[in-house]
Design a protein around this motif. Structure first.
Motif, mmCIF file in Angstrom:
data_model
loop_
_atom_site.group_PDB
_atom_site.id
_atom_site.type_symbol
_atom_site.label_atom_id
_atom_site.label_comp_id
_atom_site.label_asym_id
_atom_site.label_seq_id
_atom_site.Cartn_x
_atom_site.Cartn_y
_atom_site.Cartn_z
ATOM 1 N N LEU A 205 60.495 7.647 59.908
ATOM 2 C CA LEU A 205 60.411 6.209 59.661
ATOM 3 C C LEU A 205 60.761 5.944 58.204
ATOM 4 C CD1 LEU A 205 56.982 5.553 61.430
ATOM 5 C CD2 LEU A 205 59.274 5.223 62.389
ATOM 6 N N PHE A 206 61.242 4.730 57.919
ATOM 7 C CA PHE A 206 61.484 4.353 56.523
ATOM 8 C C PHE A 206 60.139 4.098 55.856
ATOM 9 C CE2 PHE A 206 65.308 2.808 58.809
ATOM 10 C CZ PHE A 206 66.239 3.651 58.225
ATOM 11 N N MET B 283 59.194 0.504 54.555
ATOM 12 C CA MET B 283 59.125 -0.606 55.515
ATOM 13 C C MET B 283 57.836 -0.518 56.314
ATOM 14 S SD MET B 283 62.791 -0.798 57.349
ATOM 15 C CE MET B 283 64.332 -0.753 56.479
ATOM 16 N N GLU C 209 58.746 -3.698 60.582
ATOM 17 C CA GLU C 209 60.103 -3.713 60.007
ATOM 18 C C GLU C 209 60.907 -2.501 60.455
ATOM 19 O OE1 GLU C 209 58.990 -6.159 55.897
ATOM 20 O OE2 GLU C 209 58.883 -3.966 55.950
ATOM 21 N N ASN C 210 60.203 -1.373 60.610
ATOM 22 C CA ASN C 210 60.888 -0.182 61.107
ATOM 23 C C ASN C 210 61.448 -0.414 62.511
ATOM 24 O OD1 ASN C 210 61.003 2.664 59.778
ATOM 25 N ND2 ASN C 210 59.130 1.739 58.974
ATOM 26 N N PHE D 213 64.292 -2.899 62.519
ATOM 27 C CA PHE D 213 65.525 -2.351 61.950
ATOM 28 C C PHE D 213 66.539 -1.977 63.032
ATOM 29 C CE2 PHE D 213 68.118 1.161 60.305
ATOM 30 C CZ PHE D 213 68.633 0.560 59.168
ATOM 31 N N LYS E 77 52.281 0.352 56.504
ATOM 32 C CA LYS E 77 53.363 1.265 56.131
ATOM 33 C C LYS E 77 53.127 2.607 56.833
ATOM 34 C CE LYS E 77 55.517 -1.391 53.158
ATOM 35 N NZ LYS E 77 55.004 -1.703 51.819
ATOM 36 N N PRO E 78 54.180 3.393 57.045
ATOM 37 C CA PRO E 78 53.990 4.677 57.729
ATOM 38 C C PRO E 78 52.869 5.533 57.150
ATOM 39 C CG PRO E 78 56.323 4.210 57.521
ATOM 40 C CD PRO E 78 55.599 3.101 56.806
ATOM 41 N N GLN F 182 52.495 7.179 63.943
ATOM 42 C CA GLN F 182 53.885 7.160 63.456
ATOM 43 C C GLN F 182 54.858 7.490 64.580
ATOM 44 O OE1 GLN F 182 54.597 9.392 59.822
ATOM 45 N NE2 GLN F 182 52.598 8.841 59.031
ATOM 46 N N ALA G 140 57.946 5.278 66.115
ATOM 47 C CA ALA G 140 59.289 5.812 66.353
ATOM 48 C C ALA G 140 59.715 5.567 67.802
ATOM 49 C CB ALA G 140 59.330 7.308 66.035
ATOM 50 N N ARG H 46 60.555 1.940 68.209
ATOM 51 C CA ARG H 46 61.868 1.689 67.610
ATOM 52 C C ARG H 46 62.998 2.169 68.539
ATOM 53 N NH1 ARG H 46 63.112 4.530 61.946
ATOM 54 N NH2 ARG H 46 62.945 6.332 63.308
#
Ligand SMILES: Nc1ncnc2c1ncn2[C@@H]1O[C@H](COP(=O)(O)OP(=O)(O)O)[C@@H](O)[C@H]1O
Ligand SMILES: [Mg+2]
Length: 373
Positions: A104-105, A108, A112-113, A116, A148-149, A157, A161, A164
């Motif tokens: 993950l970013f 972000m 937001e991840n 994206f 955040k991650p 996490q 993913a 996403r």
């Protein structure tokens, strides 16, 4: 038991038209002199869960990278829903991807991840936010979108993913050891959740693991890889119970390998000479080579009374080890060292050290295979 947080029912798009067929035709990847993947033929049917199982370095990740479009293949063709995708960049292949190293970013938020993936696909902003929220909801993280991650656990996490990878309704999912970093308990929970999600969505999955238990638990079909090649493929029980080679048998778990010579082969059945263990009827898948053995899983070897019919012989107990749920007995029989595993709850009180025992097995649980090593 932890309740599953990923709910299949809440997924929009359930029951959509079958899609997500992945096909590799004679696909190879060479890195200089290294043949990472060697003329691979592989098909994933729409809705099917196929696992590439093999030791480290067997070409699993390379195969996934070529399907995803992150690696170019040296030869062959990759098709998705019947269409060659060799010249398409990853984002145009409509595949959701979760790789172990596809992090993950960090700067972000979770939301937001997920968003994206939609931004990359030029989805308009208002729609993006809503779909990302839905996707996070689907994996049980609806309330954590702002984190955040680094504020999320490893399992969370992985869920981000997964969200996403699913948010743009991909044709298929590619998962490369997605649970490798999680502890055993969490891994098992995620396995069940991914399975539930996959069934609910009817999405095809190409999954990678080097863990045979994970492969057994999740797959419709296991494709066993070694040195860039497929060595065997089939439903989990079939590959486990009917391995074609000693390598496959041993890679998928403990087994007793008894060298043999073939007396007679009749289609699905063969008669073999097991040396000190005498003649036996076994299952035959037609594998051919120079040397043969019979594989009997430790749980398929049974203590028997001498009078019981079928395959078997006298044995001597060497040791018994309590492993919790099961007991592992080491025996010698007909000059062979054998392992017998039984449930602790079934443990026979009759067994005493040095007592002569009789062990046997059902013919359909003994598999003729080729001895490679
Ligand atoms: N970028 C690379 N350059 C050179 N060799 C590579 C590269 N990537 C993978 N390999 C080699 O290709 C083989 C298969 O690797 P990989 O697909 O990562 O296996 P697996 O995922 O099954 O562990 C290995 O021998 C590996 O060392
Ligand atoms: Mg790998």
């Amino acid at each position: 038991m932890t309740a599953s947080v990923i709910s299949a029912e809440s997924i929009p798009g359930t029951g959509r038209a079958a899609q997500g067929a992945i096909e590799l035709r004679q696909v190879s990847k060479h890195y200089g002199d290294v043949v990472a993947v060697d003329e691979l033929d592989l098909t994933v049917q729409p809705g099917e869960f196929v696992t590439l199982l093999g030791p480290s370095g067997s070409g699993k990740t390379t195969t996934m990278m070529m399907v995803a479009g992150f690696e170019e293949h040296t030869a062959g063709t990759v098709l998705i829903d019947g269409r060659p995708v060799d010249s398409l960049p990853p984002r145009d292949r409509n595949l959701g991807v979760v790789f172990q190293n596809y992090a993950l970013f960090p700067h972000m938020s979770a939301l937001e991840n997920v968003e994206f993936a939609l931004r990359m696909r030029k989805v308009p902003r208002p729609e993006r936010r809503q779909r990302a929220e839905e996707a996070l909801d689907r994996v049980g993280l609806g309330k954590m979108g702002g984190r955040k991650p680094r504020q999320l656990s490893g399992g969370q996490q992985q869920r981000v993913a997964l969200a996403r990878a699913l948010v743009f309704n991909p044709a298929a999912l590619l998962l490369d050891e997605p649970m490798a970093a999680l502890d055993k308990r969490l891994r098992e929970q995620m396995q069940e959740e991914i399975k539930t999600l996959q069934k609910g969505l009817g999405i095809s999955v190409l999954f990678v693991t080097h863990d045979q238990d994970e492969a057994m638990a999740m797959s419709d079909r296991i494709v066993v890889m070694k040195d860039g090649k497929i060595v065997q493929s089939g439903p989990p029980e079939e590959v486990y119970n009917h391995p074609l080679t000693d390598w496959v048998a041993s890679f998928l778990g403990d087994t007793n390998l008894i060298p043999c010579t073939i007396v007679e082969r009749n289609g699905e059945e063969a008669v073999v000479d097991l040396g000190g263990l005498g003649l036996a009827k076994v299952r035959d898948r037609g594998a051919s080579g120079e040397n043969y053995a019979v594989s009997i899983r430790p749980e398929h070897l049974k203590f028997r009374t001498r009078a019981a019919a079928g395959n078997g012989c006298a044995a001597t107990l060497v040791s018994s080890t309590n492993l919790g749920a099961t007991v592992r007995h080491r025996l010698t029989a007909g000059g062979h060292e054998l392992q017998l595993r039984e449930l602790s709850s079934d443990r026979g009180t009759r067994i005493l050290p040095d007592e002569e025992l009789w062990v046997g097995w059902d013919a359909d649980k003994a598999q003729l295979l080729v001895l490679e090593s």
